[in-house]
Design an enzyme around this catalytic site. Structure first.
Site: not given
Lengths: 596, 596
Positions: B296, B440-442, B447
């Site tokens: 992240r 992407y990646e949350g 977050q």
């Protein structure tokens, strides 16, 4: 593929209930052409045409794009057929005078139709967009023969129009333009120069294309005071209307753009092309500016159209997509997860789109009402008031609706998660298409300077005062209305603060002219958010007084509450930034922007 | 074409002066590997590689994209050669342990190199991105044979890694995943299922691809507690390291995306593919989460890289493009118009990019310092503190830097006017590339929930308290420093307000869990803006104490002033929105989102 169903219920609600167009139309000559049955029929037909013909071509048009080959531009598959249907349906002349073959329906009806076009297929819509501007220029500044010769086929739709302003070295700063015009013995002019970013400058939809070209005579004064406007057709047209040979106005190439790929953005080369002067010599910019308000409101409608479509699709997805459980416990225990519409931030992003689409619709249609009042009212006072109010509202409509279109299409895409980033789902196209709208027809920065520098400062804020008066009258009239009390208080307070802040900026600008430029964009957003707060309060009242059911009324109330709780507070930051003044931007010397 | 010159002066300033990495490295085992000469040489080489090799492939990679043909993926021209140079230069192992062939340089050096890659060519960078995650998983959870067999070629770079989480019906909600794993007699597992959105899932850059796949055993508990992690190579690898036949892990198709078109986003089909369990059974999510913080932060660096490049290009254009005169009178009377950098709002957009790039750099590198302290410190208290601080900073780094990347790349594009919308100039690609980083990646929403729901509420805000302590210590230490007094006051006040607001939200969340979700995104922005205000104050102090010249120091001071005057006030709106609470989002019934 992304869906689109014209929001006819809300379009009618805004026209009939919020803006009460029937009362307004009744005061206008030709208002008898627009009884409710006609309006309803027009809206129904537009919904069908845009939903069934245009919307299905939106994605394929984006993927295929336009093609250029040796000055010839081919539009994406289906665009030409759709345009033929558009002409067949009599749509090009919907707002144009009857004597040239139009239906002369009010501009606000045209605005509603335009909203549906922009939702369905923004790129396709650009081919119709500038015809309107060309028609307005001809109506206001053309000689009778020019109207006779050029306006009829534009009204019919077998010819289209363009506006040719920008050159490689000048976009905003038209004083720098170099395109030359030389008088010829036959009364025409020979036009030479290169124009760029010409929307619909060349295409295969119509038989002829009428370019309105800004150019400069050899002996013209320097700067903006030496610019004249010319009619330059793709195929030469003489004063009798006879169409002749190909004019030396050709498309040198088309741009490869981020979005609106189905729209041909042309480099236009004028190599001694035959042109006809329209309007007085050296007053070309003035003539162009008469088209500007309507064209800018038109771009605001593009923003509205995109927000509406983004909302419809992200709402459908949010109801359908199952992911995670609600923080307050499962809402659909029968399913493996809850639909994402249960999550607060998904709702925040949805309500934002809904709030901007619905109040934006009221704002935009109201601006079109001012266009028609300014154009058609027989009462000079009404006409003047409408012109002044329109000139104030235009930069707000243009800049706010387009900036919010970027924000809202991004939010809609975000709701789709990873799928939003994939072309297949159609959401990313809306973001790419939206991105042009804050740039063309004057960037947000230019709109902001127009609002604060020109409409507020140079013109003493006459349109602003009209608007504040309107808000004040509304607040007074609603003083005893319990349903809207929660909004009227904050609205009246905001209007008061707005007036005081404007004074404050004006005072600081007297000492330092940079304060205008330093405050302008924040001031535009600030003004825009309060403007929409006014329309939200009106919407709540109109819904209450309408024949709609409780769900409809409640939905408006909840959305207004969302707007006042979650959008209007954006003004707090803008006030602080405006008060930060120009020093925070101007004190740093240019060379310190990069120190290696 | 858009330019990129690695901002080495500022990168070094942040590392040496703001964050004082030399003192930190000295406390770490292997710190002796990273004296200043080595760091400087690494940064110089990275600047060359990214500027000369990667940057020129950015636009062509976007235009060409990846191609798929019968499970085989071909990357854009030049990507494979660039990757070979990357391996040749020893870059893949820059942060990995020496025993597996790496150089074990500190993570913050890797972070600086990564920033340059993301600026130069974000799509190309994605092929290196997930190797880091795979390596981290192997180091922390792999058996010795797995490290021996898989980590060495990843460190060398002739194998790359992926993370296979998402399935068609589940992205965020991994509890829903269906991919199956069945134990085999030889100790391996047979993996079957479909994964989507797999970055670098198939390509032509490396000899083998090591997929880390989340899957579920037949008898595993339901939901997230039944998920295990497996190593599934493209070509089978046995426990001795012998590479065998093609595994049944194939790419079914690649996505057509809005941006990062040079990056292969794959649908991966596992049809009884051979896999090896990594980490404990049913603890797959935990293992995955150990990679998550670094991954992240890595996406946050993508945001930083894009902002830096957008800034460089829009600054160059603003200095070059002549348009209109300054409101306070001509600044370049010798030219036909002033360069647009004289206009306040152009400066506002430039300074915004500058402010986010430079403080963002300090924030991001500081997060990498926490990664290395958590990973490498021999002092358990230091390690714990770093882990806690990192876990607090991670969602801010990820979400704020990527959201600001969208905002800043849009501003940079806006400075180019119409040219910004044309592919030729390269600015529109940055917007399209930036758009994936908040997804992407949350997503930003995830977050925000991680920050407020998990790091603040569930973990009692231990990392938050560390950060507030750090800010408090800084403010106290600088109490007598006149140069930074104008920032220390507002910063201390903001930190106090932040703590109080957090308490306030916590109190309301006790009564209603929806308050967390309703406040989360606004709280994240709010926290992010204050966080960067802290780094801006540190930057001013560090510049003052550095050997840089007056121009450098003044530039930092002016930019800090801009940040405090024009960005920090954004918190005002967010506070009001947070206080609006969940009612403004949750009261509207689902059916009222559309009432026809």
């Amino acid at each position: 593929m992304s869906k689109y169903d014209a929001p006819l219920t809300d379009i009618r609600f805004v026209l009939y209930d919020v803006l009460d167009v029937e009362t307004i139309y009744a005061t206008l000559p030709g208002g008898e052409n627009a009884p409710r049955e006609i309006i309803d029929a027009v809206l129904d037909e537009a919904a069908k045409f845009t939903g069934q013909v245009l919307a299905p071509l939106n994605k394929s048009g984006d993927q295929e794009g336009c093609h250029w080959d040796n000055t010839v531009v081919t539009t994406p598959k289906g665009f030409k057929q759709a345009y033929a249907q558009w002409v067949e349906g009599g749509w090009p002349g919907i707002n144009l005078p009857e004597q040239y073959g139009g239906q002369h329906l009010p501009e606000s009806i045209g605005g509603a139709v335009k909203e549906m076009i922009e939702s369905a297929n923004l790129a396709w819509g650009t081919y119709t967009l500038l015809s309107h501007g060309a028609a307005a220029a001809l109506i206001h500044h053309g000689e009778e023969w020019q109207r006779e010769v050029f306006l009829k086929p534009i009204t019919h739709g077998n010819w289209t129009g363009t506006m040719c302003l920008t050159e490689p070295h000048c976009g905003t700063d038209l004083g720098l333009l170099k395109t030359k015009a030389e008088a010829q013995a036959d009364g025409s002019y020979s036009i030479s120069g290169t124009k760029i970013f010409i929307t619909a400058g060349e295409h295969d939809l119509a038989d002829n294309i009428i370019h309105l070209v800004l150019a400069r005579l050899p002996d013209a004064p320097a700067g903006t005071k030496g610019i004249s406007l010319f009619i330059v057709p793709k195929f030469k047209v003489d004063q009798s209307g006879k169409v002749g040979e190909r004019n030396a106005a050709t498309c040198g190439s088309i741009e490869h753009k981020m979005g609106i790929k189905g729209s041909a953005t042309c480099v236009m080369n004028f190599d001694g092309a035959q042109g006809w002067l329209i309007g007085p010599l050296n007053k070309g910019l003035n003539c162009m500016f008469t088209m500007m308000n309507a064209a800018r409101v038109g771009v605001g409608v593009q923003g509205l159209g995109l927000i509406e479509r983004a909302y419809q699709n992200s709402l459908a997805y949010a109801r359908d997509r199952l992911q995670m459980r609600s923080l307050s416990g499962p809402k659909r225990p029968d399913k493996p997860a809850d639909p994402i519409i249960v999550h607060p931030d998904i709702r925040r992003m949805l309500l934002k789109q809904k709030a901007f689409a619905e109040a934006g619709r009221a704002l935009v249609y109201d601006a079109y009402i001012q266009v028609e009042l300014a154009d058609r009212s027989t009462d000079p006072a009404t006409q003047k008031h409408a012109e002044e109010l329109l000139s104030f509202l235009t930069p707000i409509v243009k800049a706010l609706m387009t900036e919010m279109a970027i924000e809202c299409t991004i939010d809609a895409q975000q709701i789709f998660g990873g799928h939003g980033y994939i072309q297949e789902w159609g959401m990313e196209q809306f973001v790419r298409d939206a991105r042009i709208t804050t740039i063309y027809e004057g960037t947000t920065q230019i709109q902001a300077l127009d609002l604060l520098g020109r409409k507020i400062m140079a013109l003493q804020g006459v349109g602003f005062r009209h608007f504040l008066d309107e808000v004040g009258t509304f607040c007074k009239a609603q003083a005893g209305n319990a349903i809207v009390a929660e909004f009227v208080g904050p609205l009246a307070k905001a209007a008061q603060e707005w007036a005081a802040l404007t004074q404050e900026i004006a005072a600081s600008a007297v000492k330092n002219p940079e304060e205008i430029g330093a405050a302008a964009v924040d001031y535009l957003y600030y003004s825009g958010y309060i403007t929409l707060a006014y329309y939200w309060a009106r919407i709540v009242v109109a819904a209450q007084n309408s024949k709609h059911g409780d769900d409809f009324k409640q939905a408006k109330l909840h959305t207004a509450r969302f707007y006042y709780a979650r959008i209007l507070p954006r003004t707090l930051s803008h006030v602080a930034m405006i008060r930060a003044g120009s020093a925070s931007l101007m004190d740093i010397p240019e060379e310190q922007f990069s120190v290696a």
